[in-house]
Motif scaffolding. Sequence first.
Motif, PDB file in Angstrom:
ATOM      1  N   LEU A   1      -1.033   2.307   7.642  1.00  0.00           N
ATOM      2  CA  LEU A   1      -2.461   2.063   7.447  1.00  0.00           C
ATOM      3  C   LEU A   1      -2.634   0.700   6.796  1.00  0.00           C
ATOM      4  O   LEU A   1      -2.147   0.469   5.680  1.00  0.00           O
ATOM      5  N   ALA A   2      -3.316  -0.199   7.489  1.00  0.00           N
ATOM      6  CA  ALA A   2      -3.604  -1.529   6.958  1.00  0.00           C
ATOM      7  C   ALA A   2      -5.031  -1.520   6.429  1.00  0.00           C
ATOM      8  O   ALA A   2      -5.989  -1.652   7.196  1.00  0.00           O
ATOM      9  N   ARG A   3      -5.156  -1.343   5.152  1.00  0.00           N
ATOM     10  CA  ARG A   3      -6.480  -1.221   4.535  1.00  0.00           C
ATOM     11  C   ARG A   3      -7.226  -2.556   4.580  1.00  0.00           C
ATOM     12  O   ARG A   3      -6.660  -3.609   4.288  1.00  0.00           O
TER      13      ARG A   3
ATOM     14  N   PRO B   1       0.611  -8.648  18.230  1.00  0.00           N
ATOM     15  CA  PRO B   1       1.793  -8.141  18.933  1.00  0.00           C
ATOM     16  C   PRO B   1       2.690  -9.258  19.451  1.00  0.00           C
ATOM     17  O   PRO B   1       2.331 -10.438  19.420  1.00  0.00           O
ATOM     18  N   PHE B   2       3.890  -8.858  19.894  1.00  0.00           N
ATOM     19  CA  PHE B   2       4.835  -9.692  20.646  1.00  0.00           C
ATOM     20  C   PHE B   2       5.645 -10.669  19.796  1.00  0.00           C
ATOM     21  O   PHE B   2       6.583 -11.280  20.308  1.00  0.00           O
ATOM     22  N   VAL B   3       5.303 -10.863  18.529  1.00  0.00           N
ATOM     23  CA  VAL B   3       6.047 -11.780  17.667  1.00  0.00           C
ATOM     24  C   VAL B   3       6.557 -11.020  16.452  1.00  0.00           C
ATOM     25  O   VAL B   3       5.946 -10.043  16.015  1.00  0.00           O
ATOM     26  N   PRO B   4       7.690 -11.441  15.879  1.00  0.00           N
ATOM     27  CA  PRO B   4       8.256 -10.699  14.742  1.00  0.00           C
ATOM     28  C   PRO B   4       7.433 -10.849  13.481  1.00  0.00           C
ATOM     29  O   PRO B   4       6.907 -11.923  13.172  1.00  0.00           O
ATOM     30  N   ILE B   5       7.341  -9.748  12.753  1.00  0.00           N
ATOM     31  CA  ILE B   5       6.583  -9.674  11.510  1.00  0.00           C
ATOM     32  C   ILE B   5       7.491  -9.096  10.425  1.00  0.00           C
ATOM     33  O   ILE B   5       8.306  -8.214  10.692  1.00  0.00           O
ATOM     34  N   SER B   6       7.338  -9.565   9.205  1.00  0.00           N
ATOM     35  CA  SER B   6       7.982  -8.955   8.052  1.00  0.00           C
ATOM     36  C   SER B   6       6.954  -8.034   7.400  1.00  0.00           C
ATOM     37  O   SER B   6       5.897  -8.488   6.954  1.00  0.00           O
ATOM     38  N   ALA B   7       7.249  -6.737   7.361  1.00  0.00           N
ATOM     39  CA  ALA B   7       6.287  -5.748   6.858  1.00  0.00           C
ATOM     40  C   ALA B   7       6.838  -5.052   5.618  1.00  0.00           C
ATOM     41  O   ALA B   7       8.035  -4.747   5.537  1.00  0.00           O
ATOM     42  N   SER B   8       5.965  -4.800   4.660  1.00  0.00           N
ATOM     43  CA  SER B   8       6.305  -4.030   3.461  1.00  0.00           C
ATOM     44  C   SER B   8       5.316  -2.886   3.355  1.00  0.00           C
ATOM     45  O   SER B   8       4.112  -3.080   3.537  1.00  0.00           O
ATOM     46  N   TRP B   9       5.812  -1.674   3.047  1.00  0.00           N
ATOM     47  CA  TRP B   9       4.931  -0.510   2.971  1.00  0.00           C
ATOM     48  C   TRP B   9       5.439   0.500   1.951  1.00  0.00           C
ATOM     49  O   TRP B   9       6.568   0.389   1.451  1.00  0.00           O
ATOM     50  N   TYR B  10       4.596   1.488   1.657  1.00  0.00           N
ATOM     51  CA  TYR B  10       4.982   2.558   0.747  1.00  0.00           C
ATOM     52  C   TYR B  10       4.306   3.849   1.192  1.00  0.00           C
ATOM     53  O   TYR B  10       3.338   3.836   1.962  1.00  0.00           O
ATOM     54  N   GLY B  11       4.809   4.980   0.682  1.00  0.00           N
ATOM     55  CA  GLY B  11       4.212   6.273   1.014  1.00  0.00           C
ATOM     56  C   GLY B  11       5.253   7.279   1.442  1.00  0.00           C
ATOM     57  O   GLY B  11       6.325   6.920   1.938  1.00  0.00           O
TER      58      GLY B  11
ATOM     59  N   GLU C   1       3.492  10.879   6.788  1.00  0.00           N
ATOM     60  CA  GLU C   1       3.749  10.258   8.084  1.00  0.00           C
ATOM     61  C   GLU C   1       3.017   8.930   8.222  1.00  0.00           C
ATOM     62  O   GLU C   1       3.570   7.953   8.745  1.00  0.00           O
ATOM     63  N   LEU C   2       1.775   8.886   7.749  1.00  0.00           N
ATOM     64  CA  LEU C   2       1.008   7.646   7.751  1.00  0.00           C
ATOM     65  C   LEU C   2       1.191   6.971   6.399  1.00  0.00           C
ATOM     66  O   LEU C   2       0.718   7.459   5.378  1.00  0.00           O
ATOM     67  N   LYS C   3       1.888   5.851   6.410  1.00  0.00           N
ATOM     68  CA  LYS C   3       2.172   5.129   5.184  1.00  0.00           C
ATOM     69  C   LYS C   3       1.195   3.961   5.031  1.00  0.00           C
ATOM     70  O   LYS C   3       0.426   3.673   5.951  1.00  0.00           O
ATOM     71  N   THR C   4       1.233   3.308   3.903  1.00  0.00           N
ATOM     72  CA  THR C   4       0.289   2.231   3.620  1.00  0.00           C
ATOM     73  C   THR C   4       0.994   0.886   3.669  1.00  0.00           C
ATOM     74  O   THR C   4       2.017   0.682   2.998  1.00  0.00           O
ATOM     75  N   LEU C   5       0.455  -0.003   4.478  1.00  0.00           N
ATOM     76  CA  LEU C   5       0.990  -1.359   4.561  1.00  0.00           C
ATOM     77  C   LEU C   5       0.622  -2.101   3.285  1.00  0.00           C
ATOM     78  O   LEU C   5      -0.542  -2.184   2.909  1.00  0.00           O
ATOM     79  N   HIS C   6       1.631  -2.644   2.640  1.00  0.00           N
ATOM     80  CA  HIS C   6       1.404  -3.377   1.393  1.00  0.00           C
ATOM     81  C   HIS C   6       1.302  -4.876   1.637  1.00  0.00           C
ATOM     82  O   HIS C   6       0.489  -5.569   1.020  1.00  0.00           O
TER      83      HIS C   6
END
Length: 243
Positions: free
Chosen positions: A39-41, A56-66, A69-74
Amino acid sequence: MSDHRINHEPAFLLASTPWRESSLWLEMYSRRYGRVALLARSARKRMSELRGILVPFVPISASWYGTQELKTLHRAEWLGGWQQPQGRALFSGLYINEIMLKMTAREDPQPELFDKLSATLQTVCTENNHIAALRRFEWTMLTLLGHAPDLHHDQDGLPVRADKQYWLMPQDALRPYSPNDTPPPQGITVGGDVLIQLRDGEFADGFALQQSLKITRLLLDFHLPDGITSRQVLQQLQQFQTA
């Protein structure tokens, strides 16, 4: 499921859906955690720093917590790499994302599949002729997910031979072809030379690529009976252009 924060995980955005007033529900494919729902608030707000990153289509560095099943994008950062696809390549990118979304299970790590996804998207975005890369990706995905038949041996355990014909079916081992055979349901005949080329990812000519498409389409359609939307849209567009 992990109960701690995940930081700086390489990932690709497969799909995004509006969530409530200003957020996005993301389906991302990460290298160490497989497909994750995030979930991207407030990501849809005009001033959100995520608006130009969650593409889409390009690499992303993602950080999340939770822990659900539905976690939160930090946090998310664009890793650069290559330009967005244009024209026919855009449909190829959408096709790849769709089959990844529909064929993979949530939180089933497949690092080798992630690496193949990354290499294929780079090829699609940067090279005009990427048809062979699509066939290699489809076969790798089907193999890693356990949906590909063995192309090394037939049902009798004999090595596949380039000079022989075979029946290929979605859920059975390869069967040597005989002119007197009753065609099996959901089966196609394929030359052993094409099977070997698809297995090894090296295609001699356009005919081998065309036959390989028949194979991967048979297998994907069997596992995705509701169809692949991006393929249908491209086919409709092609019919409109030739009408």
